[in-house]
Design an enzyme around this catalytic site. Structure first.
Site, PDB file in Angstrom:
ATOM      1  N   GLY A   3       0.837  -1.189   0.000  1.00  0.00           N
ATOM      2  CA  GLY A   3       0.000   0.000   0.000  1.00  0.00           C
ATOM      3  C   GLY A   3       0.871   1.237   0.000  1.00  0.00           C
ATOM      4  O   GLY A   3       1.694   1.421   0.887  1.00  0.00           O
ATOM      5  N   SER A  36       0.837   5.358  -0.053  1.00  0.00           N
ATOM      6  CA  SER A  36      -0.027   6.515   0.212  1.00  0.00           C
ATOM      7  C   SER A  36       0.500   7.810  -0.384  1.00  0.00           C
ATOM      8  O   SER A  36      -0.191   8.823  -0.377  1.00  0.00           O
ATOM      9  CB  SER A  36      -0.174   6.706   1.721  1.00  0.00           C
ATOM     10  OG  SER A  36       1.080   7.065   2.291  1.00  0.00           O
ATOM     11  N   CYS A  79     -10.297   0.703  10.074  1.00  0.00           N
ATOM     12  CA  CYS A  79      -9.795   0.822   8.700  1.00  0.00           C
ATOM     13  C   CYS A  79      -8.720  -0.221   8.424  1.00  0.00           C
ATOM     14  O   CYS A  79      -8.677  -0.813   7.345  1.00  0.00           O
ATOM     15  CB  CYS A  79      -9.237   2.227   8.464  1.00  0.00           C
ATOM     16  SG  CYS A  79      -8.614   2.489   6.788  1.00  0.00           S
ATOM     17  N   CYS A  97      -8.517  10.830   6.597  1.00  0.00           N
ATOM     18  CA  CYS A  97      -8.577  11.740   5.456  1.00  0.00           C
ATOM     19  C   CYS A  97      -9.905  12.491   5.355  1.00  0.00           C
ATOM     20  O   CYS A  97      -9.935  13.654   5.008  1.00  0.00           O
ATOM     21  CB  CYS A  97      -8.325  10.962   4.161  1.00  0.00           C
ATOM     22  SG  CYS A  97      -8.270  11.997   2.694  1.00  0.00           S
TER      23      CYS A  97
END
Length: 359
Positions: A9, A11, A100, A196
């Site tokens: 992942g 970002s 999350c 976010c």
């Protein structure tokens, strides 16, 4: 023998960028994956997903790996954001970052990575994983000021078996220095804070778009009426700023702190002084326990726990109530323990799991 394929992942931040470079250097077949988790009002003012994606693409090109973008906004809204709103509406203060990780980064993302032929997934979290005869253990990072095992404590054996945390043994300063040395343009990029969809926007304004405001009375510990609150959903235990009563009501000059929320009467209770008894507790009840090993630790061993992120580990003993709850008894009183947050349990540098703090 070549190392397995890993999907990481990315970002756009320095942590995941260096983690990707490290994996490539170690001989893994690396593919980057940029996750978009928020769709509504995704503007440059508050949420920078477009810029972050461009940063991630730039890093991928620099270190020589492929990258793709995937949209998990629907899954995020269903599995994380709906829970976030339900908890606030019930008067609790949730930690959506924990959910999350379990529902998006190590479930939706993991499933997608496996569909791409990956054998492992990786992230830029500051944490570690270790395999033993009994299974997989979640470890603290070497950089204890950045350790993120607190947010990962609900991972399962299956999820940990697929996880790699390349930054386990690096300090944050070393990560930034590495990024600069290998020519990554984001080596000094500011760390993202919070989640976010909130970003830097006024929190009350954001929450008020989804939950109704229900003003009510503010009382002190003697029952004196001090003013009106804007709605209990906007306050959390231990909160000092933004209470809105101002001044010193009893001449002590000490600041006010939110100490209790009575949902039945819609009343907010505040006290003066950081050390007020209403802000201290030695016994913490938690629900929805999750133990990484599959079972709780023994009750007769000394453990440590934290009831919020960035808190020092505090010595405690665990009392298992049943399969649905447990109690932690601390050697010293803990400050502003907040329902909805997580109590996370450790044995030295091993994260054992935890539960959600009950009222």
């Amino acid at each position: 023998m070549s190392k397995p394929k890993v999907v990481i992942g990315m970002s756009g931040g320095v942590d995941s960028s260096v983690a990707a470079w490290l994996l490539k250097e170690q001989g893994y077949q690396v593919t980057g994956l940029f996750m978009k988790n928020w769709q509504e009002d995704d503007t440059e003012q508050y949420c920078s997903s477009r810029k972050d994606f461009l940063d991630a693409v730039s890093v991928a090109e620099r270190i020589g790996i492929d990258i793709e973008a995937v949209n998990f906004a629907e899954e995020y809204k269903d599995r994380v954001f709906s829970y976030f709103l339900q908890e606030y509406e019930a008067g609790r203060t949730p930690n959506p970052d924990i959910l999350c990780n379990t529902e998006i980064k190590f479930k939706a993302f993991l499933d997608h990575a496996l569909s791409l032929g990956a054998e492992k997934i990786a992230t830029g979290h500051y944490a570690g994983v270790r395999q033993t005869k009994e299974g997989f253990e979640l470890l603290k990072a070497r950089d204890l000021t950045k350790d993120q095992s607190y947010f990962l404590h609900r991972l399962t054996q299956e999820q940990l078996s697929k996880a790699i945390f390349p930054l386990q043994n690096l300090l944050k300063t070393e990560v930034r220095q590495l990024a600069e040395n290998i020519g990554l343009h984001n080596y000094a990029k500011k760390d993202s804070t919070g989640i976010c969809f909130i970003g830097e926007r006024p929190f009350r304004e954001f929450l008020n778009r989804y939950l109704p405001s229900k003003p009510g009375p503010i009382f002190d510990d003697a029952g004196r009426h001090l003013g009106e609150h804007m709605g209990l959903v906007f306050y959390t235990l231990g909160q000092r700023k933004g209470i809105g009563i101002g001044g010193s009501k009893n001449g002590s000059g000490e600041p006010w702190f939110v100490a209790r929320k009575d949902m039945d009467s819609n009343s907010l209770y505040v006290v003066q002084g950081h050390e007020h008894p209403w802000l201290k507790t030695v016994r913490v009840h938690s629900q929805q326990p999750h133990w990484i090993a599959g079972s709780p630790p023994a009750e007769n061993i000394s453990l440590a726990a934290k009831t919020r992120y960035r808190q020092q580990d505090a010595a405690c003993h665990l009392k298992q109530q049943d399969t649905l709850s447990f109690t932690l008894e601390f050697d010293r009183a803990q400050w502003a323990v907040t329902p909805g947050q997580s109590a996370v349990v450790y044995a030295d540098n091993i994260c054992l799991g935890g539960g959600i703090i009950a009222a």
